[in-house]
Design an enzyme around this catalytic site. Structure first.
Site, mmCIF file in Angstrom:
data_model
loop_
_atom_site.group_PDB
_atom_site.id
_atom_site.type_symbol
_atom_site.label_atom_id
_atom_site.label_comp_id
_atom_site.label_asym_id
_atom_site.label_seq_id
_atom_site.Cartn_x
_atom_site.Cartn_y
_atom_site.Cartn_z
ATOM 1 N N ARG A 95 -5.516 -3.347 -44.612
ATOM 2 C CA ARG A 95 -6.468 -3.710 -43.559
ATOM 3 C C ARG A 95 -6.077 -3.072 -42.224
ATOM 4 N NH1 ARG A 95 -9.823 -9.423 -43.127
ATOM 5 N NH2 ARG A 95 -11.527 -8.481 -42.032
ATOM 6 N N CYS A 96 -5.809 -1.795 -42.290
ATOM 7 C CA CYS A 96 -5.454 -1.063 -41.073
ATOM 8 C C CYS A 96 -5.605 0.406 -41.351
ATOM 9 C CB CYS A 96 -4.042 -1.440 -40.649
ATOM 10 S SG CYS A 96 -2.795 -0.183 -40.731
ATOM 11 N N GLU A 102 -10.879 -3.998 -39.348
ATOM 12 C CA GLU A 102 -9.438 -4.157 -39.350
ATOM 13 C C GLU A 102 -8.851 -4.540 -38.007
ATOM 14 O OE1 GLU A 102 -8.913 -0.282 -40.822
ATOM 15 O OE2 GLU A 102 -8.894 -0.943 -42.895
ATOM 16 N N GLN A 159 -11.792 1.161 -54.364
ATOM 17 C CA GLN A 159 -12.477 1.295 -53.080
ATOM 18 C C GLN A 159 -13.027 2.709 -52.892
ATOM 19 O OE1 GLN A 159 -8.836 -1.237 -51.255
ATOM 20 N NE2 GLN A 159 -10.141 -0.366 -49.679
#
Ligand code: CDP
Length: 788
Positions: A372-373, A742, A222
């Site tokens: 996802r945060c 998110e 990423q």
């Protein structure tokens, strides 16, 4: 708000269809495993069955006798090049391959290099490793007890398993408010270890071209630029120099934070390619991915909330024990070992707060990634939203009314939270009101009361969360010293078409579409005429990558700023073409015209052509710009979610009957993509709330290491999401946009947990740790005498 541009231009506010989908839905994406190079070798990894053991001997004879197996690589081999350890993103150290001992079950022990994937796998199964088991610690509380065996024996001066202590906030004032408080609630909350389960596992192809001295790595990352720099810093001594390293992130099948860290497999593949001069492919299988890659959460929290009798909140106090596994390989900004956990005052106007977090080593895989945060925000939101419900119930107040009473009010923004964050904008009551109206809150409460009389278990749960995304302002945010700006470079071609490159990397979020829309909005060039590229360090400008919903707040802003630089130059060219003064020109999306003479105008396409064919003397030819955007603040998206559950008294099964999600991410670039992000995020929020957990038995055997017992939600468990939004622009973002990727994952678990506790409150249930599985609920119901 109506879009400013026409559907043909497709700027902000249009649900432009995703440019990337034609290739994805035809199965024509290029993922790492799709890349095949001539003469490519394959790597497979031998993994430890023990959670803590000395390695006495590695016998490779049987493996190397298998046709096609070329070599077995061990920690001893890497130690010759000082590559057996590597730094983690939190400046701890992590083994690439062990020399002395293994520290968790499924840890890499050796790697097998072969001419085919099958031979590599056969070879891995044939490597004989002799282990001497050592005492195992899986419980972080036990890890910190005096006399506990010290796990990190590689650290000479380490006398215990404590990694760090971190605290934030005003302890004295918080303690004082608790002493004075009329009502307090206290709760232990465990947020269990879970794992990203992207469709694509991790992997790479490392290709060291000995002739040109160039290393190219196709990699599921990423953050390609940061990885390139880390490779150069770690392997500079073996001749890998940054200008000769190219990281390519091709299409990525989901990242969610799990593809931020550097895993040993990547490093071994690079080392194997450098040594052999051949391309080397390493692709994890599903169980390796679940068992050995970085985990998320694993926070043991004790939270306390103080209030007045009338329901006014005053203070929050939290103590947390963070289980980091055997090394701190979290992917947090350097300054924040517990990530942004201190956004835990949430949407509420508190007078004071204090947070303490201690990190501990255990015999488990490392991690603490931002699944996802935005760096521990899910943990923070879950805590404050559970505690808000607990307090409301304790006071006998309706949880919605309680929240309305304590929300930060719209006129208080920019709002300085009790823990020091400056929230940019918000209208929390507006979002909750809309969610209540959409779901029919008052009717549902009436229905619940009737059902309760009949002995049926129905619950309503609210989560009114505040997110914090867009890391981040460089004065506070860096990873390994690299400041967390991001970038966009735009080149407009003579025919008015464009290419834009970014330092971020989409993993399914649709950047090729939405970034083009931002540029269409700013320049009037149709989004269809703008090609967006990311993920190749040889071509893209430097950036810190995509995670923590930072793409829109940071790279999206860079796109707007770079486009405005283009517009500035375009104005000069238009002035030259129209023989007018620059200040006499008016910009309307896509063209400059002369003030008072709208017929005298030049489109951006005509201007682009002139930039290469008829540019004014004294001005450089061409039309391009780059922006490295350092955000002045984070953005604070928010939302209010309301969930209705029915609990089956016979089985303990929780059924989510309705779920309304009202999100606010400021100005929206692509409404369809935002809705898709929310749908996916909600499903990923339902997962840990009801299903997903990774745990360990007392000798460190993983439970939940395959999809047989690590339960992902399928279409059967997933309710019909009802979504909507409010729009509260960010005042500091050039487009007024905030991140959204998110929000739903962060906000959803508390709504579901609150709904289940709400259904059972009258039975004396005060809290249930997630995942709220049928056996857990059934046991509680039995304890309370509701079921047999
Ligand atoms: O960093 P990441 O791409 O995961 O998260 P994000 O910035 O929240 O964006 C996720 C997707 O939603 C991207 O395609 C964004 O462009 C889009 N988005 C949007 O259309 N409008 C917003 N206000 C925020 C995000």
């Amino acid at each position: 708000m109506a879009p400013k541009t026409s559907p043909e231009v497709g700027g902000m506010g249009h649900s432009v269809r995703r440019k990337e989908d034609p290739r994805f839905i035809r199965g024509k994406g290029t993922y790492v495993d799709d890349v095949v190079l001539p003469g490519m070798l394959y790597l497979d990894i031998v993994r430890s069955p023990f959670a803590h053991a000395k390695i006495k001997k590695i016998d490779a004879a049987k493996a190397t006798a298998i046709p096609g197996v070329l070599a077995v690589i061990t920690g001893q081999d890497l130690a010759k090049y000082n590559l057996h350890w590597m730094p983690t993103l939190m400046s701890d150290t992590q083994m690439v391959l062990p020399v002395e001992k293994v520290m968790y079950q499924a840890q890499e022990v050796a790697a097998v290099l072969a001419t085919s994937r099958y031979a590599a796998a056969d070879g891995a199964a044939a490597v004989l490793v002799e282990y001497e088991p050592l005492p195992v610690i899986v419980d972080p509380k036990k890890a910190l007890e005096p006399g506990a065996p010290v796990l990190r024996t590689d650290k000479k001066d380490k006398k215990d398993n404590h990694i760090w202590h971190w605290e934030w906030g005003n302890r004295a004032e918080t303690d004082r408010l608790f002493t004075e408080a009329e009502v307090t609630v206290k709760q232990d909350i465990y947020i269990p270890r879970i794992h990203v389960a992207s469709i694509e596992t991790c992997g790479c192809i490392a290709h060291f071209d000995k002739v040109n001295d160039k290393l190219t790595v196709w990699m599921t990352t990423q953050a390609p630029h940061a990885i390139r720099t880390v490779f150069a810093l770690v392997a500079g001594h073996v001749g890998l120099s940054e200008q000769n390293i190219r990281i390519i992130s091709p299409d990525i099948g989901g990242g969610f934070g799990g593809k931020v860290p550097v895993y040993p497999g990547y490093v071994i593949a690079v080392a194997a390619s450098v040594l052999t001069g051949k391309p080397v492919k390493w692709i994890e299988d599903r169980m390796e991915n679940l068992q050995a890659d970085s985990f998320a959460r694993d926070y043991h929290i004790t939270a306390e909330l103080a209030a007045k009798k009338d329901g006014t909140l005053t203070a929050l106090r939290i103590k947390t024990l963070a289980d980091h596994g055997y090394t701190d390989a979290a992917a947090n900004p350097s300054k924040f070992p517990a990530g942004l956990f201190h956004v835990c005052t949430g949407s509420y106007d508190l007078k004071a707060a204090h947070v303490e977090v201690d990190g501990a080593y255990t015999n488990k895989p490392p991690g603490g990634i931002a699944y996802r945060c935005s760096f521990r925000v899910t943990e923070a939101v879950h805590t404050i939203e559970r505690m808000a419900d607990l307090m409301a119930h304790q006071l006998g107040m309706d949880p919605a009314e309680f929240r309305m009473k304590n929300f930060v009010k719209p006129e208080q923004f920019p709002y300085k939270s009790a823990l020091g964050w400056e929230y940019d904008s918000g209208n929390y009551a507006g979002a909750l009101r809309k969610a209540m109206d959409t779901i029919g809150y008052a009717d549902l409460r009436r229905e619940q009361a009737e059902k309760r009389k009949r002995g049926e278990l129905m619950g309503i749960g609210i989560s009114s969360f505040t997110e914090i995304v867009g890391a981040g302002p460089s004065k506070h945010f860096d990873i390994l010293g690299l400041k967390m700006f991001d970038s966009c470079e735009i080149r407009i071609h003579p025919t008015g078409k464009a290419i834009a490159r970014f330092g971020t990397k989409s993993q399914g979020q649709g950047h090729e579409t939405t970034y083009a829309q931002i540029l269409a909005e700013e320049l009037g060039i149709p989004a269809a005429d703008i090609r967006v590229e990311e993920g190749d360090t040889d071509t893209a400008p430097y950036g810190l990558g995509t995670y923590a919903s930072r793409s829109t707040p940071v790279a999206g802003a860079a796109a707007a700023i770079a486009a405005r630089k283009i517009q500035d130059k375009a104005r000069k060219i238009a002035a030259h073409l129209l023989e007018a003064a620059e200040e006499d020109l008016v910009w309307e999306t896509g063209k400059f015209s002369v003030k008072g003479a709208p017929n005298r105008s030049k489109t951006i396409q005509e201007i682009a052509f002139a930039a290469y064919t008829n540019h004014p003397q004294g001005l450089e030819a061409g039309l391009e710009a780059v922006s490295y955007y350092d955000p002045p603040n984070l953005t604070y998206p928010f939302g209010s979610y309301i969930c209705v559950v029915d609990v089956d008294k016979g089985t303990g099964e929780v059924k989510v009957r309705r779920f309304v999600a009202i999100d606010d991410c400021g100005n929206i670039i692509n409404p369809m993509i935002v809705q898709g992000q929310v749908h996916g995020g909600l499903t990923m929020g339902l997962a840990p709330a009801l299903l997903e957990e990774i745990s360990y038995d007392e000798i460190g055997n993983i439970q939940g290491g395959s999809f047989i017992d690590y339960l992902l939600p399928t279409a059967v468990e997933t309710p019909k999401w009802e979504t909507g939004h409010t729009v509260t622009p960010s005042p500091h973002h050039p487009l007024g946009a905030k991140g959204v990727g998110e929000s739903a994952t962060v906000g959803a678990p508390a709504a579901i947990a609150n709904a289940v506790v709400d259904a059972l409150w009258h039975l004396g249930v005060r809290h249930i740790d997630i995942p709220i599985t049928p056996p857990k609920v059934w046991r509680l119901l039995r304890e309370k005498g509701v079921t047999e």
